[in-house]
Write a protein that holds these residues in place. Sequence first.
Motif, PDB file in Angstrom:
ATOM      1  N   GLN A 207      58.793  53.376 -28.228  1.00 38.03           N
ATOM      2  CA  GLN A 207      57.502  53.224 -27.560  1.00 38.03           C
ATOM      3  C   GLN A 207      57.676  53.076 -26.052  1.00 38.03           C
ATOM      4  O   GLN A 207      56.860  53.573 -25.273  1.00 38.03           O
ATOM      5  N   MET A 208      58.729  52.382 -25.638  1.00 35.61           N
ATOM      6  CA  MET A 208      59.031  52.270 -24.213  1.00 35.61           C
ATOM      7  C   MET A 208      59.209  53.659 -23.608  1.00 35.61           C
ATOM      8  O   MET A 208      58.677  53.961 -22.529  1.00 35.61           O
ATOM      9  N   GLN A 209      59.934  54.526 -24.298  1.00 33.57           N
ATOM     10  CA  GLN A 209      60.141  55.884 -23.810  1.00 33.57           C
ATOM     11  C   GLN A 209      58.822  56.646 -23.755  1.00 33.57           C
ATOM     12  O   GLN A 209      58.571  57.412 -22.819  1.00 33.57           O
ATOM     13  N   THR A 210      57.957  56.420 -24.747  1.00 33.86           N
ATOM     14  CA  THR A 210      56.669  57.101 -24.758  1.00 33.86           C
ATOM     15  C   THR A 210      55.816  56.696 -23.573  1.00 33.86           C
ATOM     16  O   THR A 210      55.171  57.544 -22.932  1.00 33.86           O
ATOM     17  N   VAL A 211      55.789  55.395 -23.252  1.00 35.29           N
ATOM     18  CA  VAL A 211      54.992  54.935 -22.109  1.00 35.29           C
ATOM     19  C   VAL A 211      55.508  55.579 -20.821  1.00 35.29           C
ATOM     20  O   VAL A 211      54.725  56.068 -19.998  1.00 35.29           O
ATOM     21  N   PHE A 212      56.820  55.591 -20.636  1.00 36.59           N
ATOM     22  CA  PHE A 212      57.361  56.207 -19.430  1.00 36.59           C
ATOM     23  C   PHE A 212      57.087  57.712 -19.417  1.00 36.59           C
ATOM     24  O   PHE A 212      56.795  58.289 -18.369  1.00 36.59           O
ATOM     25  N   GLU A 213      57.172  58.336 -20.585  1.00 36.09           N
ATOM     26  CA  GLU A 213      56.875  59.765 -20.694  1.00 36.09           C
ATOM     27  C   GLU A 213      55.437  60.047 -20.247  1.00 36.09           C
ATOM     28  O   GLU A 213      55.180  61.014 -19.523  1.00 36.09           O
ATOM     29  N   LEU A 214      54.505  59.208 -20.685  1.00 35.07           N
ATOM     30  CA  LEU A 214      53.114  59.362 -20.282  1.00 35.07           C
ATOM     31  C   LEU A 214      52.968  59.222 -18.766  1.00 35.07           C
ATOM     32  O   LEU A 214      52.268  60.027 -18.121  1.00 35.07           O
ATOM     33  N   TYR A 215      53.631  58.205 -18.200  1.00 36.91           N
ATOM     34  CA  TYR A 215      53.504  57.991 -16.760  1.00 36.91           C
ATOM     35  C   TYR A 215      54.091  59.157 -15.971  1.00 36.91           C
ATOM     36  O   TYR A 215      53.456  59.676 -15.036  1.00 36.91           O
ATOM     37  N   ALA A 216      55.295  59.573 -16.318  1.00 40.87           N
ATOM     38  CA  ALA A 216      55.942  60.662 -15.579  1.00 40.87           C
ATOM     39  C   ALA A 216      55.130  61.945 -15.693  1.00 40.87           C
ATOM     40  O   ALA A 216      55.009  62.707 -14.723  1.00 40.87           O
ATOM     41  N   THR A 217      54.550  62.196 -16.867  1.00 42.24           N
ATOM     42  CA  THR A 217      53.707  63.376 -17.046  1.00 42.24           C
ATOM     43  C   THR A 217      52.497  63.330 -16.133  1.00 42.24           C
ATOM     44  O   THR A 217      52.185  64.298 -15.428  1.00 42.24           O
ATOM     45  N   ASN A 218      51.797  62.201 -16.120  1.00 41.37           N
ATOM     46  CA  ASN A 218      50.613  62.064 -15.272  1.00 41.37           C
ATOM     47  C   ASN A 218      50.968  62.185 -13.793  1.00 41.37           C
ATOM     48  O   ASN A 218      50.208  62.771 -13.007  1.00 41.37           O
ATOM     49  N   ALA A 219      52.111  61.637 -13.409  1.00 40.20           N
ATOM     50  CA  ALA A 219      52.514  61.686 -12.003  1.00 40.20           C
ATOM     51  C   ALA A 219      52.852  63.112 -11.571  1.00 40.20           C
ATOM     52  O   ALA A 219      52.449  63.563 -10.495  1.00 40.20           O
ATOM     53  N   ILE A 220      53.596  63.844 -12.407  1.00 38.90           N
ATOM     54  CA  ILE A 220      53.950  65.226 -12.066  1.00 38.90           C
ATOM     55  C   ILE A 220      52.709  66.106 -12.038  1.00 38.90           C
ATOM     56  O   ILE A 220      52.530  66.935 -11.134  1.00 38.90           O
ATOM     57  N   GLU A 221      51.830  65.923 -13.018  1.00 36.44           N
ATOM     58  CA  GLU A 221      50.591  66.712 -13.046  1.00 36.44           C
ATOM     59  C   GLU A 221      49.758  66.457 -11.790  1.00 36.44           C
ATOM     60  O   GLU A 221      49.245  67.392 -11.163  1.00 36.44           O
ATOM     61  N   ALA A 222      49.635  65.196 -11.404  1.00 34.39           N
ATOM     62  CA  ALA A 222      48.855  64.861 -10.214  1.00 34.39           C
ATOM     63  C   ALA A 222      49.499  65.423  -8.950  1.00 34.39           C
ATOM     64  O   ALA A 222      48.812  65.918  -8.053  1.00 34.39           O
ATOM     65  N   ASN A 250      48.412  69.372 -19.069  1.00 35.94           N
ATOM     66  CA  ASN A 250      49.039  68.092 -19.392  1.00 35.94           C
ATOM     67  C   ASN A 250      50.086  68.260 -20.487  1.00 35.94           C
ATOM     68  O   ASN A 250      51.194  67.708 -20.398  1.00 35.94           O
ATOM     69  N   ASP A 251      49.749  69.030 -21.523  1.00 36.96           N
ATOM     70  CA  ASP A 251      50.692  69.244 -22.617  1.00 36.96           C
ATOM     71  C   ASP A 251      51.924  69.997 -22.139  1.00 36.96           C
ATOM     72  O   ASP A 251      53.051  69.683 -22.545  1.00 36.96           O
ATOM     73  N   PHE A 252      51.727  70.979 -21.269  1.00 41.52           N
ATOM     74  CA  PHE A 252      52.847  71.757 -20.734  1.00 41.52           C
ATOM     75  C   PHE A 252      53.809  70.853 -19.975  1.00 41.52           C
ATOM     76  O   PHE A 252      55.026  70.893 -20.187  1.00 41.52           O
ATOM     77  N   VAL A 253      53.253  70.028 -19.080  1.00 45.90           N
ATOM     78  CA  VAL A 253      54.096  69.130 -18.292  1.00 45.90           C
ATOM     79  C   VAL A 253      54.778  68.107 -19.198  1.00 45.90           C
ATOM     80  O   VAL A 253      55.974  67.814 -19.037  1.00 45.90           O
ATOM     81  N   ARG A 254      54.047  67.593 -20.169  1.00 43.03           N
ATOM     82  CA  ARG A 254      54.626  66.555 -21.030  1.00 43.03           C
ATOM     83  C   ARG A 254      55.796  67.090 -21.850  1.00 43.03           C
ATOM     84  O   ARG A 254      56.771  66.371 -22.091  1.00 43.03           O
ATOM     85  N   GLN A 286      65.351  66.750 -13.763  1.00 38.56           N
ATOM     86  CA  GLN A 286      65.562  67.539 -14.971  1.00 38.56           C
ATOM     87  C   GLN A 286      64.246  68.085 -15.507  1.00 38.56           C
ATOM     88  O   GLN A 286      64.180  69.220 -15.985  1.00 38.56           O
ATOM     89  N   ALA A 287      63.190  67.273 -15.436  1.00 36.69           N
ATOM     90  CA  ALA A 287      61.881  67.726 -15.925  1.00 36.69           C
ATOM     91  C   ALA A 287      61.398  68.934 -15.128  1.00 36.69           C
ATOM     92  O   ALA A 287      60.900  69.915 -15.707  1.00 36.69           O
ATOM     93  N   PHE A 288      61.531  68.892 -13.804  1.00 35.34           N
ATOM     94  CA  PHE A 288      61.101  70.027 -12.992  1.00 35.34           C
ATOM     95  C   PHE A 288      61.942  71.269 -13.310  1.00 35.34           C
ATOM     96  O   PHE A 288      61.411  72.382 -13.348  1.00 35.34           O
TER      97      PHE A 288
END
Length: 302
Positions: A207-222, A250-254, A286-288
Amino acid sequence: MGTSSAFGGQGGGTPLVPSWLGDDGAPPAAPDGAPPDGGPPDGPPADAPADGAPPAAPPAPPARPPIPPVADPARFSAARNNFSRFAGSGGSDRKSLGRAVSHYVGSSSGGARTAAARMGSARGAGSRLLGFLSDAVARGATEALRSLNLGALAGRPIEEIFLGLADYVCPDGGSIDEGIAREAFIETITDLAGAGITDLDGLTADQMQTVFELYATNAIEARLCNDIGAKTITLPSDSREAARVQAQLNDFVRRGVADALTVARAAAAALTPDRVLQFVGRIYEQAFGILQIMGDAEAEGA
């Protein structure tokens, strides 16, 4: 895209990585009792001459950081045009989405490393969020909150706890970069229930990884939407099509962020407080890189 609506987009001549953009978008604070230059708090200066000796020459002023060169003012054009086509299609033109993301990382940003460096405040915010979550998993939410003088939040609903953490994770500031980091965190709070994360006391490593995944996704999308100029792109007038465009981006970035975290799973398991910022920076890079590969594949219809 919802996080980027408050920002007007970058001017074309904005440097790829501003000279003021550090690891977390702000210089580190001096420790208690120490002057800003790191000298001794009391007594004569460390370099004071001995009695009878001639005074030492004053030190040379510190060199100013180099001014980054002005970037190509048209560097966002290809990404912007392709994303406009994707948005205008109501989300059906996946090839244009792929081209938009690929151009953004490769041409507009100058590669994955530079794109990650542009995540200055979001990188610092992500490291503080991940450090807190790691502490909550290891010692429990109550102790993790007490360490931040937020013990009064213990036992409260998780959304209230995260709202109380906002000033710690992403201090409010006046720059666009800081605004992106903060808005991405607010978006993450709204995403928690949908991800099934409702209890900080029982937080697991996954769940910790999921929360960070959500944050990083939102930040990159923004960051992406702000850079290519969210206000210059017209979304479909049909609300369902507009929602589909946003959901697909959002799904693509995530997916790119999730793949980066999967690759770094071993490093995440051995994470220590002094390595969190470096780990978060590596995840963004790595995500980029993965997003550029995914974008090329989508553009080719693979």
